[in-house]
Design a protein around this motif. Structure first.
Motif, short mmCIF file in Angstrom:
data_model
loop_
_atom_site.label_atom_id
_atom_site.label_comp_id
_atom_site.label_asym_id
_atom_site.label_seq_id
_atom_site.Cartn_x
_atom_site.Cartn_y
_atom_site.Cartn_z
N GLU A 24 0.82 -1.21 0.00
CA GLU A 24 0.00 0.00 0.00
C GLU A 24 0.85 1.26 0.00
O GLU A 24 0.42 2.30 -0.50
CB GLU A 24 -0.94 0.00 1.22
CG GLU A 24 -1.96 -1.12 1.21
CD GLU A 24 -2.78 -1.16 2.49
OE1 GLU A 24 -2.67 -0.20 3.29
OE2 GLU A 24 -3.51 -2.14 2.69
N SER A 25 2.05 1.17 0.55
CA SER A 25 2.92 2.35 0.63
C SER A 25 4.19 2.17 -0.20
O SER A 25 5.13 2.94 -0.04
CB SER A 25 3.30 2.63 2.09
OG SER A 25 4.03 1.54 2.64
N ASP A 26 4.21 1.15 -1.08
CA ASP A 26 5.42 0.82 -1.82
C ASP A 26 5.19 0.95 -3.32
O ASP A 26 4.12 0.55 -3.82
CB ASP A 26 5.88 -0.61 -1.48
CG ASP A 26 7.32 -0.86 -1.88
OD1 ASP A 26 8.19 -0.78 -0.99
OD2 ASP A 26 7.58 -1.11 -3.07
N PRO A 27 6.16 1.48 -4.07
CA PRO A 27 6.01 1.57 -5.53
C PRO A 27 5.78 0.23 -6.22
O PRO A 27 5.26 0.19 -7.34
CB PRO A 27 7.35 2.19 -5.98
CG PRO A 27 7.83 2.95 -4.79
CD PRO A 27 7.40 2.14 -3.60
N LEU A 28 6.11 -0.87 -5.55
CA LEU A 28 5.90 -2.19 -6.14
C LEU A 28 4.41 -2.47 -6.38
O LEU A 28 4.07 -3.39 -7.14
CB LEU A 28 6.50 -3.26 -5.22
CG LEU A 28 6.43 -4.72 -5.65
CD1 LEU A 28 6.96 -4.93 -7.06
CD2 LEU A 28 7.18 -5.61 -4.66
#
Length: 254
Positions: A24-28
């Motif tokens: 949710e908070s990762d560019p992945l």
């Protein structure tokens, strides 16, 4: 902390942070929007390319990139015409701008049309052990077309001293298994044992506090030192500790 204690501590942190909740908070999260192999690869590569700075900004600009390509990155890369590149006008993420993006689109078309895709380029050039020389060869291939000189800075070269954080992160995404629903495990011709940790300020600082790394700069020499330490802990999948080092740094201010 003794070696076995350190290993147990980091393994626990891997279990904690190698989890879909953190997407949710990762560019992945961006390549996880897609199902087709080529869409995943291209969206991941472009997202990793702009993955420096504020993570919210990275995610927002990566979403904008996908929107500019009609949420079909592979189709856009392979079938775009010159006039389609006009829609890229105004795109910017820090120093990566519309000029760089237009060349990246053209180079990716060359790679998928003539080089058997991103996996093909990396797999063909991969040697046993570290992939750092492979990344350097990839950069040569990527810029084999006429290109703006300014754009070359957006692909790092480990043989010129770079830790190549963003390319190493992209390779982690593609190669490590997807058993936890985080990485993809799409590339079978490269082993997780060959991967290197995406070394940045967070993972570097935590690694130094844990005495996995002593070199002060986050450069190619530091990456080689960290590789050596992490391979002692798990020679088959050393980069799983990226989750532990990054999580400890970003979420726990370790």
């Amino acid at each position: 902390m003794k070696k076995e204690e350190l290993k147990d501590f980091l393994n626990a942190k891997v279990l904690q942070y190698n989890h879909p909740n953190f997407l949710e908070s990762d560019p992945l999260q961006i390549p996880h929007l897609f199902d087709k192999k080529e869409d995943i690869e291209i969206s991941a590569f472009l997202t990793a390319t702009i993955a420096w700075g504020n993570r919210k900004s990275i995610i927002n600009n990566a979403k904008r990139l996908m929107n500019l390509m009609d949420h079909s990155p592979y189709d856009f890369v392979m079938n775009h015409e010159e006039k389609d590149l006009e829609r890229l006008t105004g795109f910017v993420h820090r120093t990566f701008n519309e000029i760089d993006l237009a060349y990246f689109i053209q180079s990716l078309k060359n790679i998928y049309g003539k080089k058997n895709g991103l996996e093909g380029v990396f797999a063909q050039q991969a040697k046993p052990g570290t992939l750092q020389p492979t990344i350097s060869h990839f950069k040569q291939t990527f810029f084999e077309l006429p290109h703006p000189s300014r754009t070359t800075k957006h692909i790092s070269d480990p043989l010129k001293g770079s830790a190549a954080k963003r390319i190493n992160m992209f390779l982690r995404w593609m190669v490590r298994d997807n058993l936890t629903g985080v990485d993809f495990g799409l590339w079978k011709m490269i082993s997780p044992a060959q991967l290197s940790c995406p070394l940045d300020v967070h993972s570097g600082n935590v690694a130094r506090k844990l005495k996995l790394l002593h070199r002060k700069q986050n450069d190619a020499k530091a990456l080689a030192e960290l590789d050596h330490s992490l391979r002692k802990l798990d020679p088959k999948d050393p980069v799983k500790y990226d989750f532990a080092l990054f999580g400890l740094g970003v979420f726990e201010k370790f």
